[in-house]
Design an enzyme around this catalytic site. Structure first.
Site, PDB file in Angstrom:
ATOM      1  N   SER A   1      47.294  36.561  46.420  1.00  0.00           N
ATOM      2  CA  SER A   1      46.392  35.413  46.352  1.00  0.00           C
ATOM      3  C   SER A   1      47.037  34.145  46.939  1.00  0.00           C
ATOM      4  CB  SER A   1      46.015  35.154  44.892  1.00  0.00           C
ATOM      5  OG  SER A   1      47.179  34.861  44.159  1.00  0.00           O
ATOM      6  N   THR A   2      46.206  33.214  47.331  1.00  0.00           N
ATOM      7  CA  THR A   2      46.693  31.931  47.865  1.00  0.00           C
ATOM      8  C   THR A   2      47.511  31.198  46.805  1.00  0.00           C
ATOM      9  OG1 THR A   2      44.790  31.815  49.345  1.00  0.00           O
ATOM     10  CG2 THR A   2      45.924  29.741  48.905  1.00  0.00           C
TER      11      THR A   2
ATOM     12  N   GLY B   1      50.842  32.667  46.628  1.00  0.00           N
ATOM     13  CA  GLY B   1      51.490  32.344  47.902  1.00  0.00           C
ATOM     14  C   GLY B   1      52.132  30.960  47.871  1.00  0.00           C
TER      15      GLY B   1
ATOM     16  N   GLU C   1      50.319  36.700  53.664  1.00  0.00           N
ATOM     17  CA  GLU C   1      48.956  37.192  53.901  1.00  0.00           C
ATOM     18  C   GLU C   1      48.176  36.926  52.624  1.00  0.00           C
ATOM     19  OE1 GLU C   1      47.884  38.228  56.671  1.00  0.00           O
ATOM     20  OE2 GLU C   1      49.549  39.082  57.801  1.00  0.00           O
TER      21      GLU C   1
ATOM     22  N   CYS D   1      41.078  42.346  51.537  1.00  0.00           N
ATOM     23  CA  CYS D   1      41.316  40.953  51.917  1.00  0.00           C
ATOM     24  C   CYS D   1      40.404  40.528  53.058  1.00  0.00           C
ATOM     25  CB  CYS D   1      42.777  40.760  52.282  1.00  0.00           C
ATOM     26  SG  CYS D   1      43.371  41.958  53.461  1.00  0.00           S
TER      27      CYS D   1
HETATM   28  P1  NAD Z   1      48.368  38.204  43.220  1.00  0.00           P
HETATM   29  O1  NAD Z   1      48.759  37.001  43.993  1.00  0.00           O
HETATM   30  O2  NAD Z   1      47.954  38.028  41.817  1.00  0.00           O
HETATM   31  O3  NAD Z   1      49.587  39.243  43.176  1.00  0.00           O
HETATM   32  C1  NAD Z   1      50.208  39.731  44.348  1.00  0.00           C
HETATM   33  C2  NAD Z   1      51.625  40.168  43.999  1.00  0.00           C
HETATM   34  O4  NAD Z   1      52.429  39.033  43.642  1.00  0.00           O
HETATM   35  C3  NAD Z   1      51.733  41.114  42.815  1.00  0.00           C
HETATM   36  O5  NAD Z   1      52.706  42.089  43.103  1.00  0.00           O
HETATM   37  C4  NAD Z   1      52.183  40.201  41.694  1.00  0.00           C
HETATM   38  O6  NAD Z   1      52.865  40.875  40.660  1.00  0.00           O
HETATM   39  C5  NAD Z   1      53.111  39.267  42.418  1.00  0.00           C
HETATM   40  N1  NAD Z   1      53.348  37.977  41.772  1.00  0.00           N
HETATM   41  C6  NAD Z   1      52.598  37.332  40.849  1.00  0.00           C
HETATM   42  N2  NAD Z   1      53.140  36.124  40.550  1.00  0.00           N
HETATM   43  C7  NAD Z   1      54.244  35.994  41.317  1.00  0.00           C
HETATM   44  C8  NAD Z   1      55.214  34.960  41.507  1.00  0.00           C
HETATM   45  N3  NAD Z   1      55.153  33.812  40.830  1.00  0.00           N
HETATM   46  N4  NAD Z   1      56.185  35.163  42.403  1.00  0.00           N
HETATM   47  C9  NAD Z   1      56.245  36.300  43.127  1.00  0.00           C
HETATM   48  N5  NAD Z   1      55.369  37.322  42.991  1.00  0.00           N
HETATM   49  C10 NAD Z   1      54.378  37.167  42.100  1.00  0.00           C
HETATM   50  O7  NAD Z   1      47.250  38.919  44.094  1.00  0.00           O
HETATM   51  P2  NAD Z   1      46.421  40.241  43.726  1.00  0.00           P
HETATM   52  O8  NAD Z   1      45.441  39.868  42.661  1.00  0.00           O
HETATM   53  O9  NAD Z   1      47.339  41.386  43.504  1.00  0.00           O
HETATM   54  O10 NAD Z   1      45.659  40.516  45.106  1.00  0.00           O
HETATM   55  C11 NAD Z   1      44.387  40.013  45.380  1.00  0.00           C
HETATM   56  C12 NAD Z   1      44.466  38.880  46.367  1.00  0.00           C
HETATM   57  O11 NAD Z   1      45.244  39.244  47.499  1.00  0.00           O
HETATM   58  C13 NAD Z   1      43.118  38.490  46.952  1.00  0.00           C
HETATM   59  O12 NAD Z   1      43.004  37.097  47.018  1.00  0.00           O
HETATM   60  C14 NAD Z   1      43.139  39.048  48.363  1.00  0.00           C
HETATM   61  O13 NAD Z   1      42.298  38.394  49.274  1.00  0.00           O
HETATM   62  C15 NAD Z   1      44.569  38.934  48.705  1.00  0.00           C
HETATM   63  N6  NAD Z   1      44.925  39.907  49.740  1.00  0.00           N
HETATM   64  C16 NAD Z   1      45.239  39.456  50.994  1.00  0.00           C
HETATM   65  C17 NAD Z   1      45.541  40.358  51.996  1.00  0.00           C
HETATM   66  C18 NAD Z   1      45.892  39.899  53.377  1.00  0.00           C
HETATM   67  O14 NAD Z   1      46.379  40.700  54.170  1.00  0.00           O
HETATM   68  N7  NAD Z   1      45.707  38.643  53.714  1.00  0.00           N
HETATM   69  C19 NAD Z   1      45.541  41.713  51.722  1.00  0.00           C
HETATM   70  C20 NAD Z   1      45.209  42.140  50.429  1.00  0.00           C
HETATM   71  C21 NAD Z   1      44.928  41.216  49.445  1.00  0.00           C
END
Ligand code: NAD
Length: 485
Positions: free
Chosen positions: A233-234, A237, A254, A288
């Site tokens: 997620s943003t 990120g 991403e 995504c």
């Molecule tokens: P998320 O940001 O909640 O989690 C992604 C990963 O980050 C997980 O492994 C999580 O455990 C980890 N994480 C959580 N907090 C963290 C921190 N503080 N520091 C480091 N790592 C941490 O996202 P999600 O719910 O797993 O995925 C869904 C989102 O991802 C949607 O917004 C989707 O659009 C996006 N997405 C983007 C792409 C792309 O290529 N642009 C691809 C797939 C998903």
């Protein structure tokens, strides 16, 4: 070892054998549920920040020898790792299907496992040549690309294997070692894929560390991490960007998207309806770069809406292990609640639910019917927010310039698409979209040699192809005397 020796040693593991390898010891770990049936699949080990530190130390120690192997030898081993994935493909697809929810068939679990080995093979065989910058009498300068060191890979739950591979494959190819933190929602299938790859890779070149958010943030902020590949997620990120102020890790981010598609006037709805549908509903919308808002010209609006609804009603949804299904459940309750909230909000704001618009409890707790919402517009939550589920809002427009302005008003810019029976007209209009990729008459198709990445709040850095290899390397200028010596 020849490929046939690898396959003879590892004829392939089924789901139970894969689970047995990666599960927590009896009585330990955290339960992982089947997304469709909500039964316990198995227990994932929960590793700590200290475990993460130990993993990074091992990966750091293993990196120089891995880099020193050279491209040819590394490519050979990565091709064997791709063979190992293929040998266990059916077991991996079953585990993925249960844990993530995506059906075996359609553009889902078997497709995802196949994409992993295909991507890895492309990474293994793509050549990144030194670039000659100046070559004249006085100067010969070139740019070479070297391993960055240890790459921290952090992946999401929607395409857990494929997105992990997008991070692992190029990183290993360039001589980095990798520590991977899979999503806490879908760790078992990722651990299983890493385990079969590690049957052929040297020790500690690729280490997966399942854990909670704190293990992920430790990975991102660890002083020995040179590069972070993050997909999610943003919001998360932005935390990774903050962490990089401490270790100066290079980042590829991403992030989320809210991809718009614009159907231009004069387009035949029947000719594009299937591709529109799958552009939006691939992986039951949990993608995504799926089509998340569709702008359709008034002259073909109703016909397009009806064609999409017809497909939605006839596309089988249900538990993923049933070979008949191609749509599955939401992966988790939080995402299910987001989808339900957005649809209820659309109804409350005058949206017309053409089909779906409700849960499907007879299929299981997390199923939501494929939903087409008409007569909604910008300013409604289902249009403005990322639904990440089986719902497509279809928005009417009359003025093409206005449609592009509305499509581009979003803060995010991952993918976008332009649809027309006149391909030249669509191509001419395509670059008006503010997005990392714009597709013409399709949405979401990816190729391992075509770079992919976001603009605006969808992140920065590109994956895939030669650009993707550069992004997991550090450039070095080698500057010396020119032709006159
Ligand atoms: P998320 O940001 O909640 O989690 C992604 C990963 O980050 C997980 O492994 C999580 O455990 C980890 N994480 C959580 N907090 C963290 C921190 N503080 N520091 C480091 N790592 C941490 O996202 P999600 O719910 O797993 O995925 C869904 C989102 O991802 C949607 O917004 C989707 O659009 C996006 N997405 C983007 C792409 C792309 O290529 N642009 C691809 C797939 C998903």
């Amino acid at each position: 070892m020849s490929d046939s020796t690898v396959l003879a040693q590892n004829p392939g593991l089924d789901e139970n054998a894969l689970l047995a390898r990666v599960q927590a010891p009896e009585g330990e770990g955290r339960e992982i549920l089947d997304a469709a049936t909500r039964e316990v699949i198995g227990r994932v080990p929960v590793q700590t920040v200290e475990d993460m530190d130990a993993a990074v130390a091992r990966a750091k120690a293993a990196q120089p020898a891995w880099e020193a192997l050279g491209h040819e030898k590394r490519s050979e081993l990565l091709l064997k790792a791709a063979d190992a994935i293929d040998a266990s493909a059916e077991g991996l697809a079953h585990l993925l299907s249960r844990e993530q929810g995506k059906p075996l068939n359609g553009p889902n679990a078997r497709f995802e496992v196949g994409a992993c080995s295909a991507w890895l093979r492309t990474n293994a065989t793509t050549v990144l040549e030194p670039e000659v910058l100046v070559d004249d009498e006085n100067l010969h300068a070139e740019l070479v690309y070297k391993a960055a060191g240890v790459v921290g890979a952090i992946s999401p739950w929607n395409w857990p294997l494929m997105i992990s591979m997008w991070q692992i494959g190029p990183s290993l190819r360039m001589g980095n070692t990798v520590v991977l933190k899979p999503s806490g929602n879908t760790p078992l299938s990722v651990l299983a894929m890493v385990s079969v790859m590690n049957d052929v890779l040297p020790a500690d070149v690729l280490i997966a560390v399942p854990g909670r958010g704190d293990t992920g943030s430790r990975l991102a902020s660890h002083p020995d991490i040179a590069k972070v590949m993050f997909t999610g997620s943003t919001e998360t990120g932005k935390k990774i960007i903050e962490a990089s102020a401490g270790n100066l890790a290079r980042l590829t981010l991403e992030l989320g998207g809210n991809d718009a598609g614009i159907v231009l006037p004069g387009t035949d709805p029947a000719a594009i309806a299937q591709d529109l549908f799958w552009g939006a509903f691939i992986n039951t919308g949990q993608t995504c770069a799926a089509l998340k808002r569709l702008y359709v010209h008034d002259s073909i609006y109703e016909e397009t809406v009806q064609a999409l609804a017809e497909i939605a009603e006839h596309t089988p949804m249900g538990p993923g292990l049933d070979e008949n299904n191609v749509l599955g459940p939401l992966q988790n309750k939080d995402q299910f609640d987001i989808v339900a909230r957005l649809v209820e909000d659309a109804k409350a704001h005058g949206g017309r639910v053409v089909t779906g618009g409700e849960a499907a409890p007879e299929l299981g707790e997390l199923f939501y019917r494929a939903t087409i919402v008409a007569d909604v517009t910008d300013g409604t939550a289902v249009v403005d927010e990322e639904q990440f589920g089986p719902v497509l809002p279809v928005i009417r427009y009359t003025d093409v310039d206005d449609a592009f302005a509305r499509a581009n008003a979003a803060e995010v810019g991952l993918g976008a698409s332009v649809w027309s029976s006149d391909v030249d007209a669509a191509r001419a209009a395509a670059t008006r979209m503010q997005s990392g990729t714009v597709w013409i008459n399709s949405h979401g198709g990816l190729h391992p040699m075509v770079p992919f990445g976001g603009t605006k709040s969808s992140g920065y850095g590109m994956e895939f192809g030669v650009e993707g290899l550069k992004s997991v390397a550090v450039p070095q200028v080698v500057s010396g005397p020119g032709r006159k010596g």
